[in-house]
Scaffold this active site. Structure first.
Site, PDB file in Angstrom:
ATOM      1  CB  CYS A  37       6.098   5.044   4.328  1.00  0.00           C
ATOM      2  SG  CYS A  37       7.180   6.354   3.704  1.00  0.00           S
ATOM      3  CB  CYS A  40      -1.186   2.781   8.742  1.00  0.00           C
ATOM      4  SG  CYS A  40      -1.822   1.571   7.549  1.00  0.00           S
ATOM      5  CB  CYS A  45      -0.917  -0.023   1.218  1.00  0.00           C
ATOM      6  SG  CYS A  45      -2.099   1.347   1.276  1.00  0.00           S
ATOM      7  CB  CYS A  46       3.827   2.236   2.026  1.00  0.00           C
ATOM      8  SG  CYS A  46       3.193   2.448   3.705  1.00  0.00           S
TER       9      CYS A  46
END
Length: 253
Positions: free
Chosen positions: A237, A214, A130-131
């Site tokens: 990240c 998050c 996702c990051c």
């Protein structure tokens, strides 16, 4: 990087990458954050450097320093589309307050989201992925054409940042960390001195602020970044991770 000798700032372009980084760290050891920024923006990487800002808890300090040096300096902001609404409002507040004229917001590419996170829930199963799609790839695009960029990382923030240098090589670019030596108290003193508005979430227990899904509150005595990806073996990240970094060991003073 072109050789710069203004105000005593001199870096030999024929130095190897590792030697160049060592020379910069040695040359600016003990220099103030303002002096490091001024040299980086006006001499060392003139026209080729950007400040990457999350407009997070400590962001106002570097943004203010940059505005005092050159308000037209590019400021790159990655809008992951998962940020707290407070962060977006804070960004707009600081941009207006400081008179910054070249803030660029980069979002994830629609094609990347369509193929890798069509439901917008990738953070639930794979935070690294996702990051990568929402932050790392957009920043890579935003940094195109720049030979250097400014980061607000500090050694006190986490164990993974405890050996942070003022200058690093990351792939083909130089990363400048003018606040590497700063403590949380230094940040507060500077912000108070210049009457800089705090991120509204700090008072609610968020000393480090990322994407909403998050980021959680931090209890007193915890690592300031412990609220990021809580419960996972993840501390960054991805935008500050590289397999091609060269840097001399950091000073601990």
């Amino acid at each position: 990087m072109a050789q710069a000798d203004t105000q005593g700032v001199t870096v030999d372009p024929n130095l190897g990458a590792s030697a160049e980084i060592s020379a910069l760290n040695h040359q600016f050891e003990g220099a103030s954050a303002q002096d490091i920024l001024t040299a980086a923006i006006t001499h060392l990487f003139r026209g080729e450097i950007a400040l990457v800002s999350s407009f997070g808890a400590d962001s106002s300090v570097l943004l203010h320093m940059v505005s005092e040096i050159d308000k037209t300096t590019p400021v790159l902001f990655v809008d992951t589309r998962k940020l707290f609404p407070d962060t977006l409002r804070y960004r707009d507040q600081l941009v207006e307050r400081l008179g910054l004229t070249n803030v660029r917001s980069e979002q994830p590419a629609k094609q990347d989201l369509d193929t890798q996170d069509p439901g917008g829930m990738l953070w639930m199963s794979d935070t690294d992925a996702c990051c990568h799609v929402r932050k790392v790839l957009p920043l890579e695009r935003a940094l195109g054409g720049f030979s250097a960029w400014i980061s607000g990382r500090k050694r006190h923030q986490s164990a993974t940042r405890s050996n942070l240098n003022l200058f690093e090589r990351e792939d083909a670019r130089i990363k400048v960390n003018p606040l590497a030596n700063w403590t949380s108290e230094d940040v507060l003193i500077y912000a108070k001195k210049h009457d800089l508005p705090p991120h509204p979430l700090v008072a609610q227990g968020y000393p480090s602020i990322g994407c909403l899904p998050c980021t959680s509150k931090v209890e007193p005595g915890e690592d300031p970044r412990s609220g990021r990806w809580r419960g996972q073996d993840k501390t960054e990240c991805g935008i500050h991770l590289s397999n091609n970094q060269d840097a001399a060991p950091a000073k601990t003073s």
